[in-house]
Design a protein around this motif. Structure first.
Motif, PDB file in Angstrom:
ATOM      1  N   LEU A 156       6.114  49.460 -31.879  1.00 13.70           N
ATOM      2  CA  LEU A 156       6.958  49.050 -30.755  1.00 13.70           C
ATOM      3  C   LEU A 156       7.820  47.852 -31.127  1.00 13.70           C
ATOM      4  N   LYS A 157       8.930  47.710 -30.420  1.00 16.37           N
ATOM      5  CA  LYS A 157       9.841  46.587 -30.640  1.00 16.37           C
ATOM      6  C   LYS A 157      10.158  45.924 -29.307  1.00 16.37           C
ATOM      7  N   ALA A 158      10.627  44.686 -29.381  1.00 17.04           N
ATOM      8  CA  ALA A 158      11.071  43.991 -28.170  1.00 17.04           C
ATOM      9  C   ALA A 158      12.229  44.777 -27.559  1.00 17.04           C
ATOM     10  N   PRO A 159      12.227  45.023 -26.255  1.00 18.69           N
ATOM     11  CA  PRO A 159      13.240  45.862 -25.616  1.00 18.69           C
ATOM     12  C   PRO A 159      14.571  45.148 -25.437  1.00 18.69           C
ATOM     13  N   SER A 160      15.647  45.911 -25.464  1.00 23.28           N
ATOM     14  CA  SER A 160      16.978  45.351 -25.222  1.00 23.28           C
ATOM     15  C   SER A 160      17.637  45.942 -23.979  1.00 23.28           C
ATOM     16  N   VAL A 286       8.520  35.786 -28.762  1.00 26.45           N
ATOM     17  CA  VAL A 286       9.082  35.799 -27.408  1.00 26.45           C
ATOM     18  C   VAL A 286      10.345  36.657 -27.370  1.00 26.45           C
ATOM     19  N   PHE A 287      10.638  37.204 -26.176  1.00 24.62           N
ATOM     20  CA  PHE A 287      11.923  37.874 -25.964  1.00 24.62           C
ATOM     21  C   PHE A 287      12.373  37.666 -24.524  1.00 24.62           C
ATOM     22  N   GLN A 288      13.679  37.798 -24.316  1.00 26.64           N
ATOM     23  CA  GLN A 288      14.227  37.744 -22.973  1.00 26.64           C
ATOM     24  C   GLN A 288      14.100  39.118 -22.340  1.00 26.64           C
ATOM     25  N   ASN A 299      20.443  35.572 -18.062  1.00 27.51           N
ATOM     26  CA  ASN A 299      20.677  34.159 -17.739  1.00 27.51           C
ATOM     27  C   ASN A 299      19.435  33.373 -18.117  1.00 27.51           C
ATOM     28  N   PRO A 300      19.507  32.528 -19.124  1.00 25.15           N
ATOM     29  CA  PRO A 300      18.330  31.749 -19.512  1.00 25.15           C
ATOM     30  C   PRO A 300      17.835  30.889 -18.353  1.00 25.15           C
ATOM     31  N   THR A 301      16.527  30.703 -18.294  1.00 24.41           N
ATOM     32  CA  THR A 301      15.949  29.841 -17.269  1.00 24.41           C
ATOM     33  C   THR A 301      15.742  28.441 -17.829  1.00 24.41           C
ATOM     34  N   GLU A 302      16.078  27.457 -17.039  1.00 19.84           N
ATOM     35  CA  GLU A 302      15.841  26.070 -17.437  1.00 19.84           C
ATOM     36  C   GLU A 302      15.382  25.277 -16.222  1.00 19.84           C
TER      37      GLU A 302
END
Length: 435
Positions: A156-160, A286-288, A299-302
Motif C-alpha cells: 500500500l501507498k499513501a493516498p493522493s 505522515v501524509f496529508q 489546506n495545512p492545519t496550523e
C-alpha cells in the motif's frame, strides 16, 4: 610615569565599564516554564544580549498556575514584564487588549516584514480592531500518521485522491485491521481535530474566517457536508467498530506498537512516539489526507499554542520589537527553535535543511510548506471558541460518531450556541489588519 599612566588608563577603562553597565537597560521577559528548567528562549536571549550591550533581556519562568493569576495584576500596576507569552483564546487577549495593557504591534509587523511570514489564519486570531496585538508562537500541526511497515507489507501507498483513500481503508480491513484509523474518541477532543481539518477543507480558509469573524453560520451547507462525511466514515467502520471505545493514550499506545495502521494526530505526539517506538520509529511516516471532494484543496492545519505580547507601559518597545524579530524571524533563531522542538510561524523551507529534526517532524513541516500557498486552516478550532461551545462540540461530536445525533442537529446546535455567545461578546473579536 608609566605606572601613573597605566593607573589612569585602568581608571578610565573601569569608569567606561561602569558607565556602560549603568546605561544598560534590563528588560524582563516572562514565559511559562518550571524554574530551573532550561528553555530555548534563554539560549537565544543570551546570544542577543552578547551582541547588544545596550539591553539585557532577562527570561523569567513560572509555572502556569503562578504565571496566569499574576500577569494581569502586575501589568496593571506597571511593574510586570515588558515582554511576555500569553494565550490567544477567547477571554484572554480581550482582557489585556481591552484593558489597554498591551502595545499595538502593527507598525513593527510591517517594518520588519512579518507580514510576509505570518499566515493570515494566525494574524486573524492575534489581531482585533484592525491592529496586531501579538505575535503567534509555538506552532502545532495535524496530519495522518501511518505505519510504513504495515503499508509496505501489504503493498500500500499513501493516498493522493479520495478514491485511493477509500481503497486503502478497504485493503486494511481485508487484511484484518478492524480499526484502520485510531481515533481516541472516548476523550472527545481527538474528534475535534478531525472536525477542524474537515471544516477547513469543506469551507476553505475564507469560509472559516467568514463564520469566525463575519456573518457566516456554523450550520451552513459546507459545515453540514463536513459533519455528514465525518459521520459516514464512522458508520463505515473507518475508525473501528466503536470509535469512542478507547481514549487517546490507548490509541497511541496501539499505534506505536504497530497494532493500528493510521491515526490523525498532531506534531505534539512525535516526542512520545520516539520514546514509545524506539528503534522502530523509522517505520512511521505522515501524509496529508487527500481532498474529500473534487473542488477541494489541501489546506495545512496550523495552531498556535500562545503568542508574544509587549506591555503598553514599556518605554522600550522599539528595543523589544527588535529582540522579537531576532527571536522569531531570523534564520539562525528559527533553526535553533526548531532544534529545540518549538516550531515558529510561517514557511520553513529555508530552515528545514539546516535543522536537526526527527524524520517525522521534518516530514510534517515539509507537508505544510508544500501546500501552504492554498492557505492554512485552524488545527484546533476548540481553542478559539468559547468554553461552553467547546463542551457542546465535544459532546456533539461523540454523539455524531455513535449515530446518536444527525449532522443537521449537530450543526444547528453549534450555530444556536454560537449566536448566543456572539450576543454576549464571548467570541473572538474580528481579526485582520487595516490596509
Amino acid at each position: 610615569m608609566k605606572s601613573k599612566g597605566l593607573a589612569l588608563s585602568l581608571f578610565a577603562a573601569g569608569l567606561l565599564t561602569a558607565t556602560m553597565a549603568a546605561a544598560q537597560t534590563e528588560i524582563q521577559v516572562w514565559v511559562v516554564g518550571e524554574p530551573g528548567e532550561t528553555v530555548v528562549y534563554e539560549e537565544l536571549a543570551a546570544k542577543y544580549n552578547a551582541e547588544h550591550s545596550e539591553t539585557k533581556f532577562v527570561i523569567t519562568k513560572n509555572s502556569s498556575d503562578i504565571f496566569n493569576p499574576a500577569l494581569i495584576p502586575s501589568l496593571s500596576s506597571g511593574e510586570g514584564p515588558e515582554l511576555f507569552v500569553y494565550g490567544t483564546g477567547p477571554g484572554q487577549p480581550a482582557a489585556i487588549v481591552d484593558g489597554g495593557l498591551v502595545a499595538d504591534l502593527t507598525g513593527y509587523y510591517r517594518r520588519y516584514g512579518w507580514d510576509k511570514i505570518i499566515p493570515q489564519s494566525v494574524v486573524d486570531v492575534t489581531s482585533s480592531g484592525g491592529k496586531l496585538w501579538a505575535v503567534g508562537n509555538e506552532v502545532e500541526t495535524t496530519a495522518m500518521f501511518y505505519n510504513k511497515a504495515i503499508f509496505d507489507k501489504l503493498g500500500l501507498k499513501a493516498p493522493s485522491t479520495r478514491t485511493d483513500f477509500d481503497a486503502l481503508i478497504k485493503a486494511l480491513k481485508l487484511a484484518g485491521y478492524d480499526t484502520p484509523i485510531g481515533l481516541g474518541g472516548a476523550d472527545k477532543w481527538p474528534i475535534s481535530h478531525w472536525q477542524s481539518m474537515m471544516y477547513g477543507r469543506y469551507a476553505s480558509p475564507a469560509g472559516l474566517q467568514k463564520v469566525m469573524f463575519g456573518g457566516g453560520a456554523w450550520n451552513s451547507e459546507e459545515f453540514l457536508a463536513a459533519a455528514t462525511r465525518l459521520q459516514a466514515m464512522a458508520a463505515a467502520g473507518d475508525f473501528g467498530p466503536n470509535p469512542v471505545a478507547d481514549g487517546y493514550a490507548e490509541i497511541m499506545e496501539k499505534f506505536w506498537a504497530g497494532k493500528i495502521p493510521m491515526t490523525f494526530t498532531g506534531s505534539f505526539a512525535i516526542s512520545n512516539g520516539i520514546a514509545a517506538a524506539g528503534d522502530r520509529i523509522g517505520e512511521f511516516d505522515v501524509f496529508q489526507l487527500p481532498p474529500f471532494e473534487t473542488a477541494q484543496q489541501i489546506n495545512p492545519t496550523e495552531g498556535i499554542g500562545s503568542a508574544w505580547y509587549i506591555s503598553a507601559a514599556s518605554t522600550h518597545k522599539d528595543e523589544i520589537a527588535a529582540f522579537l524579530n531576532y527571536l522569531l524571524f531570523t534564520p539562525e533563531s528559527r533553526v535553533t527553535l526548531l532544534n529545540a522542538g518549538t516550531t515558529p510561524v510561517g514557511p520553513l523551507s529555508n530552515e528545514l535543511p539546516k535543522a536537526k529534526l526527527p524524520h517525522l517532524s521534518q516530514a510534517l513541516a515539509a507537508l505544510n510548506d508544500h501546500d501552504r500557498g492554498n492557505g492554512t486552516i485552524y488545527a484546533y478550532l476548540d481553542t478559539f471558541t468559547p468554553s461552553d461551545l467547546t463542551t457542546l462540540t465535544y459532546d456533539g461530536l461523540q454523539a455524531l460518531m455513535l449515530g446518536q445525533t444527525t449532522p443537521k442537529q449537530f450543526v444547528d446546535e453549534l450555530e444556536t450556541a454560537w449566536q448566543s455567545d456572539k450576543a454576549e461578546g464571548k467570541i473572538l473579536k474580528p481579526g485582520g489588519l487595516k490596509p
